[in-house]
Design a protein around this motif. Structure first.
Motif, PDB file in Angstrom:
ATOM      1  N   GLY A 149      37.662 -15.634  46.687  1.00 37.07           N
ATOM      2  CA  GLY A 149      36.394 -14.982  47.047  1.00 37.07           C
ATOM      3  C   GLY A 149      35.574 -14.515  45.859  1.00 37.07           C
ATOM      4  O   GLY A 149      34.748 -13.611  45.980  1.00 37.07           O
ATOM      5  N   ASP A 150      35.781 -15.126  44.705  1.00 37.45           N
ATOM      6  CA  ASP A 150      35.064 -14.685  43.510  1.00 37.45           C
ATOM      7  C   ASP A 150      33.654 -15.258  43.377  1.00 37.45           C
ATOM      8  O   ASP A 150      33.038 -15.157  42.326  1.00 37.45           O
ATOM      9  CB  ASP A 150      35.870 -15.048  42.257  1.00 37.45           C
ATOM     10  N   HIS A 151      33.162 -15.869  44.441  1.00 36.53           N
ATOM     11  CA  HIS A 151      31.847 -16.506  44.339  1.00 36.53           C
ATOM     12  C   HIS A 151      30.808 -15.781  45.188  1.00 36.53           C
ATOM     13  O   HIS A 151      29.759 -16.322  45.496  1.00 36.53           O
ATOM     14  CB  HIS A 151      31.963 -17.966  44.788  1.00 36.53           C
ATOM     15  N   LYS A 152      31.103 -14.560  45.533  1.00 36.71           N
ATOM     16  CA  LYS A 152      30.237 -13.904  46.512  1.00 36.71           C
ATOM     17  C   LYS A 152      29.293 -12.862  45.918  1.00 36.71           C
ATOM     18  O   LYS A 152      28.815 -11.985  46.611  1.00 36.71           O
ATOM     19  CB  LYS A 152      31.101 -13.254  47.601  1.00 36.71           C
ATOM     20  N   LEU A 153      29.048 -12.933  44.614  1.00 35.93           N
ATOM     21  CA  LEU A 153      28.184 -11.934  43.985  1.00 35.93           C
ATOM     22  C   LEU A 153      26.928 -12.577  43.415  1.00 35.93           C
ATOM     23  O   LEU A 153      26.490 -12.278  42.320  1.00 35.93           O
ATOM     24  CB  LEU A 153      28.952 -11.221  42.870  1.00 35.93           C
ATOM     25  N   LYS A 154      26.362 -13.498  44.176  1.00 36.15           N
ATOM     26  CA  LYS A 154      25.202 -14.273  43.715  1.00 36.15           C
ATOM     27  C   LYS A 154      24.132 -13.426  43.052  1.00 36.15           C
ATOM     28  O   LYS A 154      23.745 -12.374  43.550  1.00 36.15           O
ATOM     29  CB  LYS A 154      24.563 -14.991  44.913  1.00 36.15           C
ATOM     30  N   GLU A 155      23.678 -13.930  41.914  1.00 41.41           N
ATOM     31  CA  GLU A 155      22.660 -13.201  41.156  1.00 41.41           C
ATOM     32  C   GLU A 155      21.502 -14.150  40.896  1.00 41.41           C
ATOM     33  O   GLU A 155      21.667 -15.143  40.198  1.00 41.41           O
ATOM     34  CB  GLU A 155      23.286 -12.748  39.836  1.00 41.41           C
ATOM     35  N   PRO A 156      20.320 -13.890  41.442  1.00 40.84           N
ATOM     36  CA  PRO A 156      19.202 -14.832  41.240  1.00 40.84           C
ATOM     37  C   PRO A 156      18.692 -14.810  39.804  1.00 40.84           C
ATOM     38  O   PRO A 156      18.847 -13.812  39.105  1.00 40.84           O
ATOM     39  CB  PRO A 156      18.130 -14.325  42.214  1.00 40.84           C
ATOM     40  N   GLY A 157      18.108 -15.922  39.392  1.00 39.25           N
ATOM     41  CA  GLY A 157      17.509 -16.003  38.051  1.00 39.25           C
ATOM     42  C   GLY A 157      18.519 -16.034  36.923  1.00 39.25           C
ATOM     43  O   GLY A 157      18.224 -15.589  35.813  1.00 39.25           O
ATOM     44  N   THR A 158      19.709 -16.501  37.202  1.00 36.59           N
ATOM     45  CA  THR A 158      20.723 -16.528  36.138  1.00 36.59           C
ATOM     46  C   THR A 158      21.214 -17.954  35.892  1.00 36.59           C
ATOM     47  O   THR A 158      21.108 -18.819  36.748  1.00 36.59           O
ATOM     48  CB  THR A 158      21.943 -15.659  36.491  1.00 36.59           C
ATOM     49  N   VAL A 159      21.757 -18.139  34.697  1.00 36.99           N
ATOM     50  CA  VAL A 159      22.141 -19.468  34.249  1.00 36.99           C
ATOM     51  C   VAL A 159      23.535 -19.436  33.626  1.00 36.99           C
ATOM     52  O   VAL A 159      23.905 -18.472  32.965  1.00 36.99           O
ATOM     53  CB  VAL A 159      21.138 -19.957  33.161  1.00 36.99           C
ATOM     54  N   GLU A 178      16.333 -17.676  28.016  1.00 36.43           N
ATOM     55  CA  GLU A 178      15.739 -16.343  28.023  1.00 36.43           C
ATOM     56  C   GLU A 178      14.231 -16.401  27.779  1.00 36.43           C
ATOM     57  O   GLU A 178      13.474 -15.599  28.322  1.00 36.43           O
ATOM     58  CB  GLU A 178      16.458 -15.423  27.032  1.00 36.43           C
ATOM     59  N   LYS A 179      13.816 -17.388  26.967  1.00 35.78           N
ATOM     60  CA  LYS A 179      12.382 -17.610  26.765  1.00 35.78           C
ATOM     61  C   LYS A 179      11.709 -17.944  28.104  1.00 35.78           C
ATOM     62  O   LYS A 179      10.557 -17.633  28.325  1.00 35.78           O
ATOM     63  CB  LYS A 179      12.165 -18.782  25.810  1.00 35.78           C
ATOM     64  N   MET A 180      12.482 -18.619  28.956  1.00 31.30           N
ATOM     65  CA  MET A 180      11.934 -19.003  30.262  1.00 31.30           C
ATOM     66  C   MET A 180      12.002 -17.853  31.264  1.00 31.30           C
ATOM     67  O   MET A 180      11.655 -18.018  32.432  1.00 31.30           O
ATOM     68  CB  MET A 180      12.713 -20.194  30.832  1.00 31.30           C
ATOM     69  N   GLY A 181      12.512 -16.722  30.810  1.00 34.45           N
ATOM     70  CA  GLY A 181      12.584 -15.551  31.681  1.00 34.45           C
ATOM     71  C   GLY A 181      13.830 -15.514  32.563  1.00 34.45           C
ATOM     72  O   GLY A 181      13.871 -14.823  33.576  1.00 34.45           O
ATOM     73  N   LEU A 182      14.867 -16.260  32.162  1.00 35.00           N
ATOM     74  CA  LEU A 182      16.107 -16.271  32.947  1.00 35.00           C
ATOM     75  C   LEU A 182      17.192 -15.524  32.181  1.00 35.00           C
ATOM     76  O   LEU A 182      17.070 -15.276  30.982  1.00 35.00           O
ATOM     77  CB  LEU A 182      16.550 -17.719  33.174  1.00 35.00           C
ATOM     78  N   LYS A 183      18.224 -15.179  32.931  1.00 30.36           N
ATOM     79  CA  LYS A 183      19.345 -14.492  32.264  1.00 30.36           C
ATOM     80  C   LYS A 183      20.507 -15.467  32.096  1.00 30.36           C
ATOM     81  O   LYS A 183      20.866 -16.178  33.033  1.00 30.36           O
ATOM     82  CB  LYS A 183      19.792 -13.290  33.095  1.00 30.36           C
ATOM     83  N   TYR A 184      21.074 -15.490  30.897  1.00 32.45           N
ATOM     84  CA  TYR A 184      22.189 -16.394  30.619  1.00 32.45           C
ATOM     85  C   TYR A 184      23.495 -15.622  30.817  1.00 32.45           C
ATOM     86  O   TYR A 184      23.660 -14.530  30.293  1.00 32.45           O
ATOM     87  CB  TYR A 184      22.076 -16.897  29.180  1.00 32.45           C
ATOM     88  N   ARG A 185      24.407 -16.198  31.599  1.00 32.83           N
ATOM     89  CA  ARG A 185      25.620 -15.445  31.919  1.00 32.83           C
ATOM     90  C   ARG A 185      26.878 -15.894  31.180  1.00 32.83           C
ATOM     91  O   ARG A 185      27.633 -15.077  30.719  1.00 32.83           O
ATOM     92  CB  ARG A 185      25.862 -15.494  33.438  1.00 32.83           C
ATOM     93  N   LEU A 200      30.325 -18.900  38.700  1.00 27.92           N
ATOM     94  CA  LEU A 200      30.284 -19.157  40.145  1.00 27.92           C
ATOM     95  C   LEU A 200      29.150 -18.410  40.847  1.00 27.92           C
ATOM     96  O   LEU A 200      28.865 -18.655  42.007  1.00 27.92           O
ATOM     97  CB  LEU A 200      31.609 -18.743  40.781  1.00 27.92           C
ATOM     98  N   ASN A 201      28.561 -17.463  40.142  1.00 28.13           N
ATOM     99  CA  ASN A 201      27.565 -16.616  40.794  1.00 28.13           C
ATOM    100  C   ASN A 201      26.154 -16.744  40.228  1.00 28.13           C
ATOM    101  O   ASN A 201      25.315 -15.917  40.464  1.00 28.13           O
ATOM    102  CB  ASN A 201      28.034 -15.159  40.729  1.00 28.13           C
ATOM    103  N   VAL A 202      25.920 -17.788  39.459  1.00 24.42           N
ATOM    104  CA  VAL A 202      24.578 -17.966  38.902  1.00 24.42           C
ATOM    105  C   VAL A 202      23.716 -18.768  39.887  1.00 24.42           C
ATOM    106  O   VAL A 202      24.203 -19.254  40.911  1.00 24.42           O
ATOM    107  CB  VAL A 202      24.620 -18.693  37.536  1.00 24.42           C
ATOM    108  N   SER A 203      22.431 -18.927  39.512  1.00 24.52           N
ATOM    109  CA  SER A 203      21.574 -19.724  40.380  1.00 24.52           C
ATOM    110  C   SER A 203      21.359 -21.139  39.847  1.00 24.52           C
ATOM    111  O   SER A 203      21.065 -22.052  40.593  1.00 24.52           O
ATOM    112  CB  SER A 203      20.224 -19.026  40.580  1.00 24.52           C
ATOM    113  N   THR A 204      21.519 -21.307  38.507  1.00 24.29           N
ATOM    114  CA  THR A 204      21.362 -22.650  37.940  1.00 24.29           C
ATOM    115  C   THR A 204      22.482 -22.911  36.937  1.00 24.29           C
ATOM    116  O   THR A 204      22.835 -22.035  36.142  1.00 24.29           O
ATOM    117  CB  THR A 204      20.012 -22.791  37.196  1.00 24.29           C
ATOM    118  N   LEU A 205      23.005 -24.140  36.999  1.00 29.29           N
ATOM    119  CA  LEU A 205      24.065 -24.506  36.054  1.00 29.29           C
ATOM    120  C   LEU A 205      23.584 -25.660  35.189  1.00 29.29           C
ATOM    121  O   LEU A 205      23.118 -26.675  35.698  1.00 29.29           O
ATOM    122  CB  LEU A 205      25.331 -24.927  36.814  1.00 29.29           C
TER     123      LEU A 205
END
Lengths: 453, 502
Positions: A149-159, A178-185, A200-205
C-alpha cells in the motif's frame, strides 16, 4: 578468423542475474538470496562485490540430490526464515536462477509465506540481457511496495526519474523540471527504498533508459504518465522537454522557452571546437542508451554508421530509433558479439565504443576503442554539460591513439595468443597489399607463432 | 538446510575451463549452457582476476528457454560443433549445471561425429566443486584423451626430466609460483618435460610418462594425476624449511644431490640474503609482536601459517582452509573469528576484505585467494620457493611499516586553519590563567571512556601502542573540548581510532 555464426546471442551481455544484483545489492536493508548452483554463486558474488556493492549474498548449497528432494521448497523457506531472524533485513529478494527455475522452485509461494521476500525469476536462458534483469528487479520491488500500500500518497506536480544515470545527470533533471515549476522527488534505482516509495507517488515519471518495459507498464496501471528517452543532444533535448511538459501539464509557452534555451546551449557545444567532423565512431553497447549517445555524436558531426544494443526493440526506443533510421544509420537490436566484430572490421572506425571483447579487438585493429559501460555509461551525458563531457572524451581518445598504436605495433609482428591473426590486422590497416608503410616493423619480420615454433 | 554467505568455490565446469583453456594447440572448448555460464567465468572472472581477456577458444551454446522447455539443447550443440569442426582438431564439450539438470544428450555427439576428436566431458557441475573438477579434468586428459592423440617424440636431453602439474587459470598467483618452481628445477640442472597446462600443447600430454618426477604445485588438485603417473611426487613449497626440503628431495630423486646443495648455498648468498638482512633487523621484532590470519585454499593456508608463525615469529590468530567451509559444517565462521581475535594482517579473498571493512576492523588485508578483483600476472610475486620467502617477507614488512606510519602524528591539511585558531584560543586561555583571570578548564576521562580506550588499544598492534595511546588521548580530549563537554566519551575515542586506518 570469422566469428562463429551459430552464436546468435550477445556474448557481451553478462549473466542477467548480475543485472538484478546490481540493483539489489546496492539497496540498503536488502539481503539478496540466490537459488541455483555454486558455480553461479561464485561468479555472481564476485561480480556483485566488484560492480554493485560490497554486500554479502546468501545462498543455500544445492547439489543434484537436493533438487530431487520433494521437501526442498519447505527446507528453503526454513533456511530463509532463519537467516531473516539472524540478520533482520527489511527485504529479501529471492532470485531463482536457471537451475532452480528448471526444477520448478516456487518463489511466489515462498513470498506468500514470508512477507519480506521479493520473488524474482532471473535466468540466463529466459531474461534476455542483464539490462532487462534490472527491469525485472525494479518491477518486483515496485510490486512489493504496492502490495504493502505504499502507492497511496499521490502528490500532484511531482516527478521521479528511472535509470542508472550519473549523479550529476539526475541533478540536471532536477533543475530542469524545477524550471518548469515541478517538484523532483527521486531517482531510482538508488540505495534508499524510500526513493522507490516516493517514485510510486509522483505524477510524471521520466524513464531515462529504454529497457524498463515492465516497470513502465506498472506506472501505466497507476495512471502515472511516463516520458521516454532523455535530454541528450540538441534536437533530442528539445523534443524531450516538449514531450515531458505535455505529459506533466506544463504551460507550453514556458516549455518552449526552456526547450529552446537548452537546445541552443547544447548546439553551441556541438558546433564548437569539440565537434567531431571527419571522425567515424561506432557505438555498440548493451543497455539501449547507445541510441542516445549515437544521436549526440551524429549531431556533433561524427559519422556513425552502426549502432547496436543487447536489449530488444520496444516502443520505449522510439523516437530515437526513427531519428537514427531517418539518417540511414544501421541499428541492431539483440546484437551478437559477431555482429559487432564484423561491424568494426567493415567500417574501420576511428573510435569503437563497444563491450570488452569487441573493444579489445578494435584496439588490436588500431582504432581508439573503449569499453562502453566503463567509459560512457559512467559519466554525465545530459544537456550541455553532458554533451561537452562526451565530446571531450572522444577527443581525448583520439589524442591517445598514436601512443596506443606504438604499443600495438610492437606486438604486430607476432601472432599473440587469442587475438586477431596478424595478416587480418594488416589487411585491415593496409587494404592495398603493396602499401606496408603503415607498419612499424617490416613484413619480413612477420612470422606467426606456429612458424616460429 | 544451511544458508551460506558469499560462496567462494565455483563448480565443475569452471574447474574444467581453468585446466583446459590455458593449453596451446588447435582445439576449442564448448560450454553447453545459457549465456551466464559463458560470460561469468570467461569474460568476467578471468578478465578481472588473472587479467586474461576473452578466451577465443571457448564457445557456448547459449541455450534459451525454449531449448530448456521443449527442444533440448542437442540441435544447438550440433550446429555449433559442425562449424567448429572445420577449424579445430579437437573439441571439448563441457556440461554445465543447467545442461546437467535437463539431462542434455551431449554425450551422443561424441559418438556421432566419427573419426573426429570430440570429447564430451560431464563436469558434474551440480555436485562437484572447482578443485575436484580440476583434479578430475587432469585425470580425464591423461586417461581418456592422451591415448587418442598423436604421440609426440620424447624430449632429447642429457638432463633428467620433470613434470610440473598445476598452474591453471583462476588460481591465485599461479603465474608467479610457476616461475619460481621452474627456476628451481632448472637451477639444479633438470629440465622441464611437460608443464601442464600453462606451458604445454594439448598433444604434449602424450609425453607425461617421460617425466622422472612430478611436481604438483597445489595440494588442492593434481595429486590424482601424479599418482596415476606412478612416479615420485613433490608439492610446491612455501617457507625456508619446506623449500630446502623440496630442493634436497628433488635433487635426490633426480641424482642431482650435489647440484641441489650447491644451489641452496648459492641462494643463501643471493635470493635469501635480503631475507637474512630483514630477519636480523628490527623488522623481525615487529613480526614477533604481531599477529596474522589466513583463510585461503589449502596450499597457501598451510604454507603461510607455517612460514609466518614458525619462521618469522608471528602469532597465529586465524588459520583456516577455504575448502573446509565448503565441505563441512564444523568449519570456521570467518567473520566471527575476525571479531573474536582480530589479527594485524589478514590473508584472504574479497569476501573477507568486505567483512573487515563492514566491522571497521584495523586489520590490514593482503590478497591471497580468489575471488579477488586483481591483476595476477606478474611473475615477481611468488609465495613459493626461496623467492617466495623474500617476497612474503617484503610484503608483510612493508604492510607493518605502513601501519606504524599511519599511527604517527600528522597535522591534517584540511584542519590546519582550524588548529591554528585553536592554538591561539588556548594560548589566550593559558595567559588568562596565569594572570589569575580564569580557572583552568580541563577535560576529564569518564571511567567508561578509559575502559573503552583500553579496548581500542588492544586492537592496535603492540608495536604502535605508545604512539596510538598518545594520539587517542590528545585527540579525544580535543573532540570533547570542541563539543564543550567536560568528559571524554567512548565515541570520541572511536572517532580518533577510525583515523588510524588512513
Amino acid at each position: 578468423m570469422e566469428p562463429i555464426k551459430s552464436i546468435k546471442l550477445a556474448t557481451q551481455s553478462p549473466c542477467p542475474a548480475f543485472g538484478g544484483l546490481r540493483i539489489l545489492t546496492r539497496l540498503e536493508g536488502f539481503l539478496p538470496v540466490l537459488l541455483g548452483n555454486h558455480g553461479c554463486y561464485y561468479g555472481l558474488n564476485f561480480l556483485s562485490h566488484f560492480y554493485a556493492a560490497r554486500k554479502s549474498t546468501y545462498a543455500p548449497l544445492l547439489y543434484s540430490l537436493d533438487f530431487a528432494d520433494r521437501n526442498l521448497q519447505h527446507k528453503l523457506v526454513g533456511a530463509v526464515q532463519e537467516m531473516i531472524e539472524k540478520e533482520k533485513p527489511e527485504f529479501v529478494p529471492v532470485i531463482n536462477l536457471c537451475v532452480a527455475t528448471t526444477v520448478g522452485l516456487d518463489i511466489d509461494e515462498m513470498a506468500r509465506q514470508i512477507p519480506e521476500i521479493i520473488p524474482l525469476s532471473i535466468t540466463g536462458f529466459g531474461t534476455r540481457s542483464h539490462a532487462e534483469a534490472k527491469d525485472v528487479s525494479i518491477d518486483g520491488i515496485f510490486k512489493k511496495l504496492r502490495q504493502q500500500g505504499d502507492h497511496k500518497l499521490k502528490e500532484p506536480g511531482t516527478v521521479a526519474s528511472l535509470g542508472e544515470v550519473f549523479p550529476a545527470d539526475t541533478i540536471a533533471i532536477e533543475q530542469l523540471v524545477e524550471k518548469m515549476g515541478l517538484k523532483y522527488r527521486a531517482n531510482v534505482p538508488s540505495k534508499d527504498i524510500n526513493d522507490f516509495r516516493k517514485a510510486l507517488n509522483v505524477s510524471t515519471l521520466a524513464c531515462l533508459h529504454p529497457f524498463y518495459t515492465r516497470t513502465v507498464k506498472q506506472f501505466d496501471e497507476m495512471a502515472i504518465a511516463t516520458v521516454t528517452s532523455a535530454p541528450v543532444g540538441a534536437e533530442c533535448t528539445y523534443d524531450w522537454i516538449k514531450a515531458f511538459a505535455a505529459k506533466a501539464n506544463v504551460d507550453s509557452r514556458k516549455a518552449e522557452k526552456i526547450a529552446l534555451e537548452e537546445r541552443d546551449a547544447i548546439q553551441k557545444v556541438l558546433s564548437g571546437p569539440l565537434n567531431l567532423k571527419g571522425y567515424r565512431i561506432l557505438v555498440a553497447g548493451y543497455e539501449g542508451i547507445e541510441l542516445l549517445i549515437a544521436r549526440l555524436l551524429v549531431e556533433a558531426g561524427a559519422d556513425v554508421p552502426y549502432v547496436s544494443t543487447s536489449i530488444g526493440k520496444s516502443n520505449l526506443c522510439e523516437p530515437d530509433l526513427s531519428w537514427l533510421k531517418e539518417r540511414g544509420i544501421h541499428v541492431k537490436f539483440r546484437k551478437s558479439a559477431a555482429d559487432d566484430l564484423m561491424a568494426v572490421k567493415e567500417y574501420k572506425p576511428h573510435i569503437a565504443l563497444a563491450a570488452t571483447d569487441v573493444a579489445g579487438m578494435g584496439k588490436e585493429l588500431g582504432s581508439a576503442s573503449v569499453y562502453f559501460t566503463n567509459l560512457i555509461a559512467a559519466r554525465p551525458t545530459f544537456l550541455a554539460h553532458g554533451a561537452e563531457n562526451v565530446l571531450s572524451l572522444m577527443h581525448r581518445l583520439l589524442q591517445t591513439s598514436p601512443s596506443l598504436n606504438k604499443v600495438r605495433s610492437f606486438f604486430q609482428d607476432f601472432d599473440m595468443p587469442r587475438s586477431i591473426p596478424v595478416q587480418d590486422v594488416q589487411a585491415h590497416l593496409c587494404p592495398s597489399s603493396n602499401d606496408s608503410s603503415c607498419f612499424a616493423g617490416s613484413h619480413t619480420h612477420t612470422m606467426s607463432r606456429k612458424e616460429r615454433e | 538446510m544451511q544458508m551460506m554467505r558469499d560462496v567462494d568455490l565455483a563448480n565443475g565446469y569452471w574447474g574444467a575451463i581453468a585446466v583446459l583453456a590455458p593449453m596451446k594447440g588447435n582445439f576449442c572448448l564448448v560450454i553447453d549452457g545459457p549465456i551466464g555460464c559463458h560470460y561469468v567465468p570467461i569474460d568476467s572472472a578471468l578478465n578481472y582476476t588473472d587479467a586474461i581477456p576473452y578466451l577465443q577458444n571457448v564457445f557456448a551454446t547459449h541455450i534459451l528457454e525454449k531449448d530448456v522447455a521443449l527442444d533440448g539443447t542437442l540441435h544447438k550443440l550440433k550446429k555449433l560443433c559442425g562449424e567448429l569442426l572445420e577449424r579445430y582438431d579437437d573439441i571439448f564439450i563441457l556440461s554445465c549445471q543447467e545442461s546437467e539438470i535437463i539431462s542434455s544428450e551431449g554425450a551422443m555427439l561424441e559418438a556421432e561425429i566419427e573419426g573426429r576428436r570430440v570429447w564430451y566431458i560431464n563436469t558434474a557441475s551440480l555436485d562437484v566443486d572447482d578443485y575436484q573438477a580440476r583434479e578430475d579434468t587432469l585425470l580425464y586428459l591423461y586417461n581418456r584423451v592422451r591415448p587418442k592423440l598423436p604421440p609426440q617424440e620424447s624430449i632429447q636431453s642429457t638432463k633428467p626430466l620433470v613434470n610440473i602439474i598445476g598452474p591453471t587459470f583462476g588460481n591465485f598467483n599461479a603465474y608467479a609460483d610457476f616461475a619460481e618452481i621452474k627456476r628451481i628445477v632448472k637451477s639444479i640442472g633438470a629440465e622441464i618435460n611437460v608443464a601442464l597446462p600453462f606451458e604445454c600443447s594439448l598433444n604434449d600430454i602424450t609425453r607425461l610418462d617421460d617425466g622422472a618426477v612430478n611436481i604438483v604445485m597445489y595440494k588442492e588438485y593434481g595429486e590424482g594425476l601424479a599418482k596415476a603417473l606412478g612416479k615420485p611426487m613433490l608439492f610446491g613449497p612455501i617457507g625456508i624449511a619446506a623449500t630446502t626440503e623440496f630442493i634436497e628431495e628433488l635433487g635426490r630423486l633426480l641424482g642431482l644431490e650435489k647440484e641441489a646443495q650447491a644451489f641452496i648455498a648459492e641462494e643463501k648468498r643471493t635470493t635469501l640474503q635480503g631475507f637474512w638482512d630483514v630477519w636480523r633487523s628490527p623488522h623481525q621484532d615487529i613480526f614477533r609482536t604481531s599477529s596474522f590470519g589466513v583463510y585461503t585454499h589449502r596450499s597457501y593456508a598451510e604454507g603461510l601459517t607455517t612460514f609466518l608463525r614458525d619462521e618469522l615469529g608471528f602469532e597465529e590468530a586465524i588459520s583456516a582452509v577455504k575448502t573446509d567451509r565448503w565441505k563441512s559444517k564444523k568449519a570456521l565462521d570467518i567473520e566471527a573469528a575476525l571479531l573474536e581475535n582480530t589479527p594485524t594482517l589478514f590473508f584472504g579473498s574479497i569476501n573477507e576484505k568486505v567483512y573487515i571493512t563492514e566491522h571497521i576492523l584495523s586489520t590490514r588485508f593482503i590478497p591471497a585467494a580468489h575471488p579477488m578483483p586483481i591483476v595476477c600476472r606478474s611473475t615477481g610475486t611468488p609465495f613459493m620457493g626461496y623467492a617466495g620467502v623474500m617476497y612474503l617477507t617484503q610484503i608483510v614488512s612493508n604492510e607493518l611499516f605502513d601501519i606504524l606510519y599511519s599511527h604517527i602524528h600528522i597535522e591534517y591539511d584540511t584542519e590546519k586553519e582550524k588548529r591554528r585558531q585553536e592554538r591561539e584560543t588556548a594560548r589566550k586561555e593559558w595567559e588568562e590563567e596565569l594572570k589569575g583571570q580564569s580557572i583552568a578548564r580541563e577535560v576529564k576521562w569518564s571511567e567508561e571512556a578509559l575502559k573503552h580506550m583500553d579496548v581500542v588499544l588492544k586492537r592496535v598492534p603492540f608495536f604502535v601502542r605508545v604512539s596510538a595511546s598518545k594520539m587517542l588521548k590528545v585527540e579525544s580530549e580535543k573532540i570533547a573540548k570542541e563539543k564543550f563537554r567536560e568528559y571524554v566519551l567512548p565515541e570520541d575515542v572511536d572517532v580518533v581510532f577510525s583515523r588510524f586506518k588512513r
